[in-house]
Scaffold this motif. Structure first.
Motif, PDB file in Angstrom:
ATOM      1  N   THR C 174     -10.774 -16.577  48.192  1.00 47.56           N
ATOM      2  CA  THR C 174     -11.928 -15.914  47.602  1.00 47.56           C
ATOM      3  C   THR C 174     -12.469 -16.882  46.547  1.00 47.56           C
ATOM      4  N   ASP C 175     -13.215 -16.384  45.586  1.00 43.40           N
ATOM      5  CA  ASP C 175     -13.727 -17.279  44.552  1.00 43.40           C
ATOM      6  C   ASP C 175     -13.948 -16.490  43.268  1.00 43.40           C
ATOM      7  N   GLU C 176     -14.280 -17.202  42.219  1.00 41.03           N
ATOM      8  CA  GLU C 176     -14.402 -16.594  40.885  1.00 41.03           C
ATOM      9  C   GLU C 176     -15.413 -15.455  40.895  1.00 41.03           C
ATOM     10  N   VAL C 177     -16.555 -15.657  41.533  1.00 40.83           N
ATOM     11  CA  VAL C 177     -17.590 -14.620  41.516  1.00 40.83           C
ATOM     12  C   VAL C 177     -17.103 -13.384  42.270  1.00 40.83           C
ATOM     13  N   LEU C 178     -16.560 -13.594  43.442  1.00 45.37           N
ATOM     14  CA  LEU C 178     -16.086 -12.474  44.260  1.00 45.37           C
ATOM     15  C   LEU C 178     -14.909 -11.755  43.585  1.00 45.37           C
ATOM     16  N   GLY C 179     -14.031 -12.521  42.983  1.00 45.95           N
ATOM     17  CA  GLY C 179     -12.867 -11.928  42.331  1.00 45.95           C
ATOM     18  C   GLY C 179     -13.249 -11.005  41.193  1.00 45.95           C
ATOM     19  N   HIS C 180     -14.288 -11.358  40.471  1.00 47.87           N
ATOM     20  CA  HIS C 180     -14.690 -10.584  39.299  1.00 47.87           C
ATOM     21  C   HIS C 180     -15.857  -9.642  39.565  1.00 47.87           C
ATOM     22  N   MET C 181     -16.473  -9.786  40.722  1.00 45.55           N
ATOM     23  CA  MET C 181     -17.626  -8.955  41.053  1.00 45.55           C
ATOM     24  C   MET C 181     -17.182  -7.510  41.285  1.00 45.55           C
ATOM     25  N   ARG C 182     -18.023  -6.555  40.838  1.00 42.33           N
ATOM     26  CA  ARG C 182     -17.701  -5.149  41.093  1.00 42.33           C
ATOM     27  C   ARG C 182     -18.685  -4.577  42.103  1.00 42.33           C
TER      28      ARG C 182
END
Lengths: 282, 200, 381
Positions: C174-182
């Protein structure tokens, strides 16, 4: 006098993969086979079934030990035996997990895992076979090679100091710390048995001989000569207590060096799981 | 073997008519302690209560999010939201002049700016509202911490992006135990000041 | 104990969805080490695993984390870890160990910028090739890559399914944006998604071979303590797990490892294909980038440009055959990725001569937005 029940039995044969794996890789006279016998006799005395024992090792001469034993055996990557063993033990605490490692595997590349397993006090018995050198790769310097000793990578003498694995384990928080030698086999059996009996992280240093490299490079002679040196320099910790310091010069202590009761990691975790289960019932 | 086309193809419309994009983009910004991230989470959660609505919330992490400007971005749409980040904002809420100056350029030409009027004195665009959120929190609710909830009420009222009941339910759900009344009161203050401002 | 979570619609981060996906799949062991931007996965596991009767342990580093999950999996427990670039590098040796010893485990890499410490809080897709070739020696990787919070859940379940089905380590990128995206997500009901468990032996102890070469090339796997006492080693071994120097046995083992995945690659291939049948230009992207790419493709369609999208959800094994077929009538393919050009080389390898390959990359810690991709479509169409 009654013979020691461990010594009087000739049980090792039943626990070995006799038909499959022998002869072994070790040099004639190597002490690792002696340690293997001690581990098996201690397991037998504990009454563990073969199925409930997991024997885990890393890489090196000592780490070849599990392949010869008829348990659940796991020969892992260099230095990582204790980390693998932690996963085995925590995921299935009913298994009796024993790590076999060497001075290079356990204290150099695996030193970090070693101290953290001590700190966590997870119920694993680690037998650290210390022959003061890297045998499998041909006699290079290890974290227990003494200062001024010679090794393939210390051709002018070792400038570093060696670790004392027992002091390290005690300081890092292990529950049980002991040292034996491959000369004092009956004592080694008992020390490993004591480690298995301990709920918590137990570390038994088994001082061993690598006459092929250490002995040759440091002019200590063959296997027999090195065993004699062990006999001369080992000092039981109880005897040492009543001797004046000058008599202890050049000696190393053997026996149980540290033994305390502390909460064990898997049990603490099980308490946590149980507390959630109880809440669920309510 | 299945053909590539059949092979677990998730979507392949025949007409290839692209549905009209109804994205609505929001940014809440301020500095640490204003509670903009939490406010945005509550807003996203309230919007998401409607099963026909999609919503994506992203926030900036890392050094730029510490001390200086803090922001949380929200994209909502009836259809699928592809690009998860904001492109051009429909609504920008700022608690600080710094955030206002930095993010105002990201607004659409007809985008709406809502500011805390005691903190933001230089308002660069006409289509804007100013409310003294932090002062209102102190004076009307008795707690400066609920400024973010007042702001939520105000933007809900001004834009209609989320029904009052939905945001009420979420504010109540998120409020720490014992502070539900205070938070709901703050929300109501937000509704009220915005309604009054709209009439003008 | 079952993993209990109400199936109401929830607002959830990608990393949280990954936690719930893992528990749904039956994961009951997590060994990890904190690292941004993956830490929420470890934190979620620490909170929820003991409630499900599972175990969480914070190890002393990522090498130990990887080791611990392999050990745990050998006891029959579905196990995983989560990390980001630097930790993924440290795990590589033991990923190879899990591969050769055929131990199912799941590794989640929430990608950030690199190399080295790089950009801890910024997005990248620069570990794409590391997931394929990170460990030493010949290696067949299985790697999945979700693009939404819902997919973080589903693909974590798939990652476990593939690991168990093939007895092999599986990576989820995954990636930083996807990991933290709600996003809003409805947690699937129990039984709604397929959950695969490893095949266990049903033969007497003396007939059991831990690495038996079966018709599917995947051997039934006994758990430690079940009465099948076998040997596991990272040395190349025979069907009983004992080290071997016999060239025939070595080749048989290496072929088994390769072919059990290569021959059954269709089972893991997942492609999301949109508007490709009449497309003149196709955009190829995965993960968060694919979402921007899809928006750009829709923008192009609005301008009557015949654009399409191919999004691999399974990146490795690379879907060579499917792509050859899909690209047969396409004149241009645009590979969009957040690195200095990695998957573009795979596309160059499989694209027919009639299909020209162009790239669009970004590696400054920011995402590529739809406008940038749309402009590039206009340039190369």
């Amino acid at each position: 006098m009654m013979a020691d029940p461990i010594q009087s039995s000739n049980v090792t044969y039943d626990y070995l993969r006799v038909k499959k794996r022998f002869p072994n890789v070790w040099c004639a006279g190597c002490g690792i086979g002696t340690v293997m016998g001690s581990i098996i006799r201690a397991i037998d005395k504990m009454g563990y079934s073969k199925d409930e024992v997991a024997l885990v090792s890393g890489i090196g001469c000592s780490s070849r030990l599990p392949v010869y034993c008829d348990f659940n055996t796991l020969h892992t990557t260099h230095g990582r035996a204790i980390a693998f063993a932690t996963g085995v033990k925590l995921a299935k605490p009913s298994l009796k997990v024993i790590v076999v490692t060497g001075d290079g595997d356990g204290l150099a590349i695996g030193g970090n895992h070693f101290i953290h397993a001590c700190r966590r006090n997870i119920d694993i018995t680690t037998v650290l076979i210390n022959n003061q050198i890297y045998g499998m790769t041909g006699g290079q310097c290890s974290p227990t090679t003494p200062h001024d000793s010679f090794a393939a990578t210390a051709p002018y003498g070792n400038m570093e100091k060696g670790f004392d694995p027992t002091t390290l384990a005690k300081a890092a928080g292990a529950s049980y710390v002991a040292r034996g030698t491959v000369y004092h086999v009956q004592q080694l059996d008992k020390l490993i048995y004591g480690g298995l009996n301990k709920k918590g992280f137990a570390m038994v240093e088994a001082f061993s001989n690598c006459h092929t490299y250490y002995g040759r490079l440091n002019k200590e002679g063959d296997a027999v000569a090195m065993l004699k040196l062990m006999k001369e320099h080992a000092m039981p910790v109880k005897a040492a207590k009543v001797l004046p310091p000058e008599k202890l010069e050049g000696k190393f202590l053997t026996g149980v060096l540290w033994d305390v009761e502390m909460p064990e990691y898997c049990e603490l975790y099980q308490n946590l799981i149980d507390s959630f289960q109880e809440k669920d019932k309510e | 073997m299945t053909t590539a086309r059949e092979h677990k193809t998730h979507r392949d419309s025949k007409s290839h008519k692209v549905p009209k994009d109804d994205r609505y983009e929001v940014r809440l910004s301020g500095s640490g302690g204003h509670g903009v991230i939490l406010a945005c989470v509550m807003l996203a959660r309230a919007i998401g209560t409607d099963p026909r609505r999609n919503v994506v919330l992203t926030q900036s992490y890392g050094p730029e999010a510490r001390g200086g400007a803090v922001r949380a971005d929200l994209v909502m749409a009836k259809g699928a939201i592809f690009y998860p980040k904001t492109m051009k904002l429909d609504l920008l809420l700022t608690f600080t002049q710094e955030a206002c100056d930095k993010y105002c350029q990201d607004l659409k030409p007809d985008g709406l700016l809502v500011v805390d009027s005691t903190m933001v004195t230089k308002v660069p665009i006409k289509n804007s509202y100013g409310f003294p959120f932090i002062r209102l929190a102190r004076e009307k609710v008795g707690h400066p911490m609920v400024a973010n909830v007042i702001a939520l009420g105000a933007i809900a009222e001004l834009t209609g992006i989320v029904p009052r009941e939905a945001i009420r339910a979420i504010v109540k759900e998120f409020a720490p135990k014992g502070t539900e009344e205070k938070n709901l009161k703050a929300l109501q203050v937000g509704f009220d000041v915005a309604k009054k401002a709209k009439r003008k | 104990m079952p993993h209990r979570i109400t199936s109401a619609r929830k607002l959830m981060q990608g990393n949280e969805a990954c936690v719930h996906g893992a528990l749904y799949a039956g994961c009951r062991f997590f060994g990890g080490y904190p690292i941004t931007p993956s830490t929420e996965i470890a934190e979620g596991m620490a909170r929820l695993l003991p409630k499900c009767g599972g175990h969480f342990i914070q190890m002393e580093d990522e090498i130990a984390s990887m080791a611990s999950i392999i050990g745990a999996s050998l006891t029959g427990t579905k196990s995983m870890t989560a990390t980001s670039g630097p930790g993924f590098s440290l795990m590589q040796e033991n990923i190879g160990y899990a591969y050769i010893t055929e131990v199912p485990v799941v590794v989640v890499n929430v990608q950030r910028g690199g190399p080295s410490t790089g950009l801890p809080t910024k997005i990248a897709q620069a570990d794409t090739m590391q997931a394929r070739y990170g460990t030493h020696g010949d290696y067949q990787a299985i790697t999945v890559a979700p693009a939404s919070v819902r997919e973080c859940f589903e693909q974590t379940v798939k990652a476990f399914n593939f690991a168990e089905r093939f007895r092999t380590p599986v990576t989820m990128l995954t990636d930083e944006v996807l990991g933290h995206m709600r996003e809003m997500i409805t947690i699937p009901e129990s039984g709604e998604l397929e959950v695969v468990d490893r095949e266990k032996p049903d033969v007497p102890h003396e007939w059991y071979h831990h690495f038996e070469i079966t018709p599917t090339l995947v051997s039934p796997m006994a758990s430690m303590g079940d009465g099948y006492r076998y040997h596991v080693t990272g040395l190349v071994h025979d069907q009983d797990g004992f080290p071997t120097a016999n060239p025939n046995e070595i080749k048989a083992k290496m072929d088994k490892l390769r072919n059990k995945i290569v021959r059954f690659a269709d089972e893991v291939t997942q492609l999301d294909v949109e508007m490709v049948d009449d497309a003149g230009i196709v955009v190829f992207a995965y993960g968060t980038t694919a979402r921007a790419a899809r928006q750009a493709v829709h923008m192009a369609r609005e301008k009557r440009i015949r654009a399409g999208l191919i999004r691999p959800i399974t990146i490795w094994p690379f879907p060579d055959d499917q792509l050859r077929e899909l690209l047969a009538h396409v004149r241009r393919v645009l590979v969009v990725e957040l690195n200095q050009g990695q998957l573009i080389h795979e596309i160059e390898r499989v694209a027919p001569k009639t299909c020209k390959v162009a790239g669009l990359t970004r590696y400054d810690g920011e995402v590529l937005n739809p406008v940038e991709i749309f402009k590039r479509i206009l340039e190369v169409k």
